[in-house]
Write a protein that holds these residues in place. Structure first.
Motif, PDB file in Angstrom:
ATOM      1  N   SER A  41       0.857  -1.148   0.200  1.00 39.59           N
ATOM      2  CA  SER A  41       0.070  -0.217   0.086  1.00 39.59           C
ATOM      3  C   SER A  41       1.040   1.184  -0.135  1.00 39.59           C
ATOM      4  O   SER A  41       2.307   1.047   0.335  1.00 39.59           O
ATOM      5  CB  SER A  41      -0.997  -0.054   1.166  1.00 39.59           C
ATOM      6  N   LEU A  42       0.215   2.158  -0.347  1.00 39.19           N
ATOM      7  CA  LEU A  42       1.040   3.506  -0.503  1.00 39.19           C
ATOM      8  C   LEU A  42       1.553   3.881   1.025  1.00 39.19           C
ATOM      9  O   LEU A  42       2.951   4.181   1.287  1.00 39.19           O
ATOM     10  CB  LEU A  42       0.378   4.773  -0.676  1.00 39.19           C
ATOM     11  N   LYS A  43       0.747   3.768   2.171  1.00 41.25           N
ATOM     12  CA  LYS A  43       1.363   3.723   3.536  1.00 41.25           C
ATOM     13  C   LYS A  43       2.478   2.872   3.949  1.00 41.25           C
ATOM     14  O   LYS A  43       3.362   3.474   4.397  1.00 41.25           O
ATOM     15  CB  LYS A  43       0.043   3.569   4.530  1.00 41.25           C
ATOM     16  N   LEU A  44       2.146   1.553   3.375  1.00 39.46           N
ATOM     17  CA  LEU A  44       3.488   0.814   3.903  1.00 39.46           C
ATOM     18  C   LEU A  44       4.779   1.112   3.165  1.00 39.46           C
ATOM     19  O   LEU A  44       5.697   1.134   3.593  1.00 39.46           O
ATOM     20  CB  LEU A  44       3.022  -0.822   3.490  1.00 39.46           C
ATOM     21  N   ALA A  45       4.663   1.491   1.887  1.00 40.09           N
ATOM     22  CA  ALA A  45       5.541   2.000   1.124  1.00 40.09           C
ATOM     23  C   ALA A  45       6.312   3.314   1.661  1.00 40.09           C
ATOM     24  O   ALA A  45       7.458   3.151   1.910  1.00 40.09           O
ATOM     25  CB  ALA A  45       5.128   2.206  -0.472  1.00 40.09           C
ATOM     26  N   HIS A  46       5.489   4.116   2.021  1.00 39.15           N
ATOM     27  CA  HIS A  46       5.826   5.365   2.853  1.00 39.15           C
ATOM     28  C   HIS A  46       6.628   4.763   4.190  1.00 39.15           C
ATOM     29  O   HIS A  46       7.793   5.502   4.441  1.00 39.15           O
ATOM     30  CB  HIS A  46       4.646   6.376   2.785  1.00 39.15           C
ATOM     31  N   ASP A  47       6.210   4.100   4.909  1.00 44.57           N
ATOM     32  CA  ASP A  47       6.540   3.693   6.253  1.00 44.57           C
ATOM     33  C   ASP A  47       7.927   3.245   6.117  1.00 44.57           C
ATOM     34  O   ASP A  47       8.945   3.436   6.751  1.00 44.57           O
ATOM     35  CB  ASP A  47       5.813   3.068   6.903  1.00 44.57           C
ATOM     36  N   ILE A  48       8.265   2.288   5.113  1.00 44.26           N
ATOM     37  CA  ILE A  48       9.276   1.553   4.813  1.00 44.26           C
ATOM     38  C   ILE A  48      10.349   2.508   4.367  1.00 44.26           C
ATOM     39  O   ILE A  48      11.641   2.713   4.961  1.00 44.26           O
ATOM     40  CB  ILE A  48       9.261   0.474   3.708  1.00 44.26           C
ATOM     41  N   ALA A  49      10.059   3.610   3.452  1.00 38.38           N
ATOM     42  CA  ALA A  49      11.006   4.752   2.994  1.00 38.38           C
ATOM     43  C   ALA A  49      11.340   5.316   4.231  1.00 38.38           C
ATOM     44  O   ALA A  49      12.532   5.818   4.221  1.00 38.38           O
ATOM     45  CB  ALA A  49      10.247   5.593   2.119  1.00 38.38           C
TER      46      ALA A  49
END
Length: 68
Positions: A41-49
Motif C-alpha cells: 500500500s502507499l502507506k506501507l511503502a511510505h513507512d518503509i521509506a
C-alpha cells in the motif's frame, strides 16, 4: 516491480524481522516485498521509506515493461 529493500536494510543493519516490526507488518511481508511478489500500500511503502531514510521511488522501482 523491483525493490531495493534488502540493500537499504543492510545499510541500516536491520533484519527483515526488525524492519517488519518498525513498520507494523509480519516478516513474511518483507520477504514477499523483497522478492517483488507483493505490491505494498502507499502507506506501507511510505513507512518503509521513512525507516530506511530514503524516498519511495529509491526503494521501489516500477518497471513500465512489467505487467503486474
Amino acid at each position: 516491480m523491483r525493490t531495493r529493500i534488502k540493500e537499504y536494510r543492510a545499510r541500516h543493519n536491520l533484519t527483515q524481522a526488525q524492519l517488519a516490526g518498525k513498520v507494523g507488518v509480519r516478516r513474511e511481508t518483507i520477504v514477499f516485498l523483497e522478492k517483488g511478489k507483493y505490491n505494498p500500500s502507499l502507506k506501507l511503502a511510505h513507512d518503509i521509506a521513512v525507516v530506511l531514510e530514503a524516498k519511495i521511488d529509491e526503494i521501489f522501482i516500477f518497471d513500465e515493461n512489467t505487467e503486474e
